[in-house]
Design an enzyme around this catalytic site. Structure first.
Site: not given
Length: 353
Positions: A137, A187, A220, A244, A248
């Site tokens: 970000y 990743k 993933d 982030d 959630d």
């Protein structure tokens, strides 16, 4: 009597409804623990943007710089693009006050049914530690050739050694205080520069915490494992984007984002930290008095703990657990019909029981 000065930013939508609930709980519990809260309220919001063209005034950060903490209700409105509302208020506070840890605890409470079969009350108790000010970000990038067929957009991810090290150290210290188990999200099989860099720093940091068992999981696969067996996890540490997503996801595993809290921490306490429930402004239910206040109330417990009132924070968490386990009260997001006011009163009753 100890006094804390809080910068209060109710914001938008249901933020203006759940923020008073959190303050009532803070005031009630604070009195029993010899703590008084003084609130300076700021109208910084999408409504202000519509009226004045800015989410907050130019000197906004200076006006809240010396508060003991910041409590933010919610940000967002349909008429204002998210990148305008977030980058006009939330992101500048996080970055200018070096709130580089986004802390999101997750529990499955007795009385709240998780949509995940193996997520059982008393077994799922984890924390997501998200790097909060750099990573994916970043503000570096731009668009070229707007409107033409060959238009392009470039967004640069920025991972610094200092930024990655400090969040990794925080996560390992937290794991050492909890159950000595840490999982790092990566990743590195597909993102060939930043993620191997992240992995190297996490591995190097681990050497200073031999008592913490740790591993690294590709994001993933990690998301799948969180759904399949959430109880196995203790502390999850992740970059800004991956954290982030995990925040959630884990909140949904616990039964919904309506009860999820968050803290934006400056661990060195050079600047005030900011506390906010995860649920957002929820404009579809704003003004109806049915917003779930538990996310804001649990967030208030995080604020108490950060300010050094651990016993008071534990009391608030116990009250939340008590209401959910021992009463049928539920707001609509949890399948009930209770109002924000009724739920808040129930929590207050449990804190004084």
């Amino acid at each position: 009597m100890l006094t804390h000065r809080i910068a209060l930013i109710p914001g938008d939508g249901i933020g203006t409804e759940v923020t008073p609930a959190a303050c009532r709980v803070l005031d009630t519990v604070g009195r029993r623990h010899g703590v008084t809260f003084v609130y300076d309220e700021f109208d910084w919001s999408c409504r202000r943007y519509a009226e004045l063209g800015a989410m907050m005034p130019e000197n906004g950060l200076d006006r809240i710089r010396h508060h003991d903490a910041i409590f933010l209700g919610a940000v967002g409105a349909p008429a204002v693009p998210d990148h305008v509302s977030l980058w006009g208020l939330l992101i500048p506070i996080r970055r200018n006050f070096r709130q580089y840890v986004n802390l999101r605890p997750v529990k499955v409470f007795e009385g709240v049914e998780s949509p995940v079969r193996r997520a059982r009350a008393g077994e799922v108790d984890l924390v997501v530690v998200r790097e909060n000010v750099e990573g994916e970000y970043s503000e570096i990038g731009g668009r070229l050739g707007r409107g033409f067929p060959d238009e392009m957009a470039v967004q640069e991810a920025v991972f610094t050694r200092a930024g990655t090290t400090r969040v990794a150290e925080y996560a390992f210290r937290l794991a050492r205080r909890r159950r000595n188990r840490l999982t790092s999200a990566t990743k590195s099989n597909g993102i060939v520069h930043t993620m191997p860099f992240w992995d190297e720093i996490v591995a190097g940091t681990a050497g200073a915490y031999p008592e913490v068992a740790w591993d690294s999981e590709h994001i993933d696969a990690l998301c799948a494992k969180v759904v399949l067996d959430p109880a196995r996890f203790d502390v999850l540490v992740a970059s800004n984007l991956f954290g982030d997503i995990l925040s959630d996801l884990t909140a949904a595993v616990a039964g919904g984002i309506g009860i999820a809290p968050a803290a934006n921490l400056n661990p060195e306490r050079e600047f005030p930290s900011m506390f906010e429930p995860v649920h957002g402004s929820a404009p579809d239910i704003a003004g109806r008095g049915i917003a779930n206040p538990l996310g804001a109330i649990w967030t208030a417990a995080l604020l108490l703990d950060h300010l050094g009132h651990g016993d008071a924070a534990a009391e608030v968490e116990a009250a939340i657990a008590g209401v959910l386990a021992e009463t049928p009260l539920r707001t609509p997001d949890l399948g009930g019909t209770a109002t924000t006011e009724a739920f808040t009163r129930a929590v207050l009753d449990f804190t004084t029981a």
